[in-house]
Design a protein around this motif. Structure first.
Motif, PDB file in Angstrom:
ATOM      1  N   GLN A 229       0.954  -1.159  -0.123  1.00  0.00           N
ATOM      2  CA  GLN A 229       0.032   0.031   0.011  1.00  0.00           C
ATOM      3  C   GLN A 229       0.892   1.276   0.024  1.00  0.00           C
ATOM      4  N   ILE A 230       1.987   1.224   0.614  1.00  0.00           N
ATOM      5  CA  ILE A 230       2.822   2.453   1.018  1.00  0.00           C
ATOM      6  C   ILE A 230       3.427   2.785  -0.720  1.00  0.00           C
ATOM      7  N   ALA A 231       3.892   1.755  -1.228  1.00  0.00           N
ATOM      8  CA  ALA A 231       4.629   1.626  -2.487  1.00  0.00           C
ATOM      9  C   ALA A 231       3.391   2.320  -3.659  1.00  0.00           C
ATOM     10  N   ALA A 232       2.255   2.108  -3.330  1.00  0.00           N
ATOM     11  CA  ALA A 232       1.259   2.417  -4.467  1.00  0.00           C
ATOM     12  C   ALA A 232       1.056   4.036  -4.156  1.00  0.00           C
ATOM     13  N   CYS A 233       1.585   4.820  -3.289  1.00  0.00           N
ATOM     14  CA  CYS A 233       1.400   6.111  -2.963  1.00  0.00           C
ATOM     15  C   CYS A 233       2.465   6.854  -3.589  1.00  0.00           C
ATOM     16  N   GLU A 234       1.995   8.186  -3.514  1.00  0.00           N
ATOM     17  CA  GLU A 234       3.516   9.205  -4.079  1.00  0.00           C
ATOM     18  C   GLU A 234       4.180   9.361  -3.022  1.00  0.00           C
ATOM     19  N   LEU A 235       5.585   9.115  -3.057  1.00  0.00           N
ATOM     20  CA  LEU A 235       6.463   9.053  -2.033  1.00  0.00           C
ATOM     21  C   LEU A 235       7.461   9.877  -2.215  1.00  0.00           C
ATOM     22  N   SER A 236       8.053  10.532  -1.067  1.00  0.00           N
ATOM     23  CA  SER A 236       9.146  11.477  -1.364  1.00  0.00           C
ATOM     24  C   SER A 236      10.484  10.935  -1.773  1.00  0.00           C
ATOM     25  N   GLU A 237      11.177  11.735  -2.570  1.00  0.00           N
ATOM     26  CA  GLU A 237      12.389  11.431  -3.062  1.00  0.00           C
ATOM     27  C   GLU A 237      13.317  10.894  -1.978  1.00  0.00           C
ATOM     28  N   ASP A 238      13.603  11.393  -0.831  1.00  0.00           N
ATOM     29  CA  ASP A 238      14.467  10.827   0.096  1.00  0.00           C
ATOM     30  C   ASP A 238      14.070   9.727   1.093  1.00  0.00           C
ATOM     31  N   LEU A 239      12.718   9.071   0.726  1.00  0.00           N
ATOM     32  CA  LEU A 239      12.056   8.304   1.743  1.00  0.00           C
ATOM     33  C   LEU A 239      12.943   6.988   1.874  1.00  0.00           C
ATOM     34  N   ILE A 240      13.117   6.766   3.328  1.00  0.00           N
ATOM     35  CA  ILE A 240      13.655   5.302   3.782  1.00  0.00           C
ATOM     36  C   ILE A 240      12.482   4.449   4.497  1.00  0.00           C
ATOM     37  N   VAL A 241      12.182   3.371   4.188  1.00  0.00           N
ATOM     38  CA  VAL A 241      11.481   2.559   4.865  1.00  0.00           C
ATOM     39  C   VAL A 241      12.276   1.581   5.474  1.00  0.00           C
ATOM     40  N   THR A 242      11.918   1.458   6.945  1.00  0.00           N
ATOM     41  CA  THR A 242      12.533   0.474   7.629  1.00  0.00           C
ATOM     42  C   THR A 242      11.723  -0.235   8.601  1.00  0.00           C
ATOM     43  N   ASP A 243      12.082  -1.144   9.618  1.00  0.00           N
ATOM     44  CA  ASP A 243      10.869  -1.991  10.487  1.00  0.00           C
ATOM     45  C   ASP A 243      11.670  -2.063  11.677  1.00  0.00           C
ATOM     46  N   VAL A 244      10.966  -2.867  12.637  1.00  0.00           N
ATOM     47  CA  VAL A 244      11.471  -3.395  13.864  1.00  0.00           C
ATOM     48  C   VAL A 244      11.322  -4.570  14.058  1.00  0.00           C
ATOM     49  N   GLY A 245      11.132  -5.320  13.092  1.00  0.00           N
ATOM     50  CA  GLY A 245      11.081  -6.927  12.995  1.00  0.00           C
ATOM     51  C   GLY A 245      12.018  -7.779  13.654  1.00  0.00           C
ATOM     52  N   SER A 246      11.668  -8.966  14.004  1.00  0.00           N
ATOM     53  CA  SER A 246      12.671  -9.948  14.696  1.00  0.00           C
ATOM     54  C   SER A 246      13.250 -10.628  13.656  1.00  0.00           C
ATOM     55  N   VAL A 247      12.988 -10.669  12.509  1.00  0.00           N
ATOM     56  CA  VAL A 247      13.355 -11.552  11.514  1.00  0.00           C
ATOM     57  C   VAL A 247      13.690 -10.592  10.188  1.00  0.00           C
ATOM     58  N   LYS A 248      14.781 -11.077   9.630  1.00  0.00           N
ATOM     59  CA  LYS A 248      15.301 -10.135   8.544  1.00  0.00           C
ATOM     60  C   LYS A 248      15.465 -10.665   7.194  1.00  0.00           C
ATOM     61  N   ASN A 249      15.914 -12.046   6.940  1.00  0.00           N
ATOM     62  CA  ASN A 249      16.222 -12.494   5.642  1.00  0.00           C
ATOM     63  C   ASN A 249      15.091 -12.581   4.854  1.00  0.00           C
ATOM     64  N   SER A 250      13.934 -13.086   5.096  1.00  0.00           N
ATOM     65  CA  SER A 250      12.562 -13.156   4.535  1.00  0.00           C
ATOM     66  C   SER A 250      12.117 -11.688   4.269  1.00  0.00           C
ATOM     67  N   VAL A 251      12.151 -11.144   5.210  1.00  0.00           N
ATOM     68  CA  VAL A 251      11.514  -9.698   5.144  1.00  0.00           C
ATOM     69  C   VAL A 251      12.427  -8.787   4.465  1.00  0.00           C
ATOM     70  N   VAL A 252      13.570  -8.663   4.319  1.00  0.00           N
ATOM     71  CA  VAL A 252      14.585  -7.865   3.619  1.00  0.00           C
ATOM     72  C   VAL A 252      14.134  -8.278   2.043  1.00  0.00           C
ATOM     73  N   ASP A 253      14.358  -9.457   1.908  1.00  0.00           N
ATOM     74  CA  ASP A 253      14.200  -9.957   0.786  1.00  0.00           C
ATOM     75  C   ASP A 253      12.828  -9.345  -0.023  1.00  0.00           C
ATOM     76  N   GLU A 254      11.800  -9.686   0.791  1.00  0.00           N
ATOM     77  CA  GLU A 254      10.798  -9.275   0.047  1.00  0.00           C
ATOM     78  C   GLU A 254      10.378  -7.494  -0.269  1.00  0.00           C
ATOM     79  N   LEU A 255      10.868  -7.048   1.164  1.00  0.00           N
ATOM     80  CA  LEU A 255      10.577  -5.624   1.085  1.00  0.00           C
ATOM     81  C   LEU A 255      11.400  -4.527   0.310  1.00  0.00           C
TER      82      LEU A 255
END
Length: 287
Positions: A83-109
């Motif tokens: 949903q975020i990716a479908a919006c109009e985004l700032s040129e300098d936007l960084i998306v991060t997370d606080v999740g406890s698993v990274k391999n699958s999350v990073v690959d996907e996002l």
């Protein structure tokens, strides 16, 4: 280095609410927006976290921000990221997370945001509680907590520098690992301990809860994290199941050793076993 002008927090639970409080304390002048799935949660945000913009509309919350932090359980991050990716985004936007698993999350996002103006870079602040929900959020939750960043070959140095600065300002100690290194590490120091707390609770109480009448601090401390949210932890353990299985297999091997010592009444081996555990536990820095 870019200074964050406004930050969007997606999902106002314990970590999301604590992020808002800490940002307001430590980063004065930075605007904070909060997305919640339900209108009732938005109302709670406005009561508990004054001075923020809160909405159930993703486009409203993400508009113009320079940093977005995903704070929902990891199994829901893909849906909200689309949903975020479908919006109009700032040129300098960084998306991060606080999740406890990274391999699958990073690959996907990382792949999801690569065609957009935004970039994804994983974060994992090692902070939390067995409690959940905005009501338990605290402005000091991240003080002196380790925060693991998981850059990849696609990560821009300036994005890594900005996230290091952000988490440092919140009071965290920064570490960097690859996503696979992260998942191996947290399986041993977070996911295995949670699993063992669950196993201890079930082994001790499933047949007879009356023993709780005689329990003391040791049982409470050892099993504290077993009170964590079952839905969230089911997602974590399933997403990191390969590393968790390996850790549990090692735990099974050690448990078998202990059983054999007791069955054979090998007290000398038991003393060495306990001494080794004590020496390793004593390596943990004092809080």
């Amino acid at each position: 280095m870019s200074v964050e002008r406004s930050i969007a927090i997606f999902s106002p639970g314990l970590l999301g609410g604590s992020l808002v409080k800490t940002i307001q304390q430590r980063m004065p002048g930075v605007g904070v927006r909060v997305w919640a799935r339900r209108s009732e949660a938005v109302d709670e945000v406005l009561r508990v976290l004054p001075g923020v913009l809160a909405s159930t509309d993703v486009a409203t919350v993400i508009q113009g921000v320079s940093l977005a932090v995903l704070c929902m359980p990891i199994q829901f991050m893909g849906e909200i990221s689309q949903q975020i990716a479908a919006c109009e985004l700032s040129e300098d936007l960084i998306v991060t997370d606080v999740g406890s698993v990274k391999n699958s999350v990073v690959d996907e996002l990382e792949a999801l945001f690569m065609p957009t103006k935004a970039a994804f870079l994983g974060s994992h602040p090692m902070a939390g509680s067995q409690h959940t929900g905005l009501v338990h959020s605290r402005g000091d939750l991240f003080h002196q907590a380790a925060c693991i960043l998981t850059p990849t070959s696609h990560t821009k140095p300036e994005h890594l520098a900005r996230l290091r600065s952000f988490w440092s300002k919140l009071g965290c100690r920064i570490q960097e690992m690859t996503p696979p290194q992260h998942d191996h590490c947290v399986a041993r120091i977070s996911h295995l301990p949670h699993s063992m707390a669950v196993l201890t609770t079930l082994a001790a109480l499933r047949q007879d809860t009356r023993v709780l009448d005689s329990s003391a601090g040791g049982f409470r401390d050892t099993t504290r994290v077993a009170s964590g949210d079952p839905g969230m932890w089911a997602g974590i353990l399933m997403q990191n199941r390969i590393e968790v299985i390996a850790a549990l297999q090692d735990a099974s091997t050690v448990l078998t050793e202990l059983l054999e010592m007791l069955q054979t009444m090998d007290e000398e081996a038991l003393r060495r076993f306990l001494a080794q555990a004590k020496a390793l536990r004593d390596l943990l820095p004092a809080v």
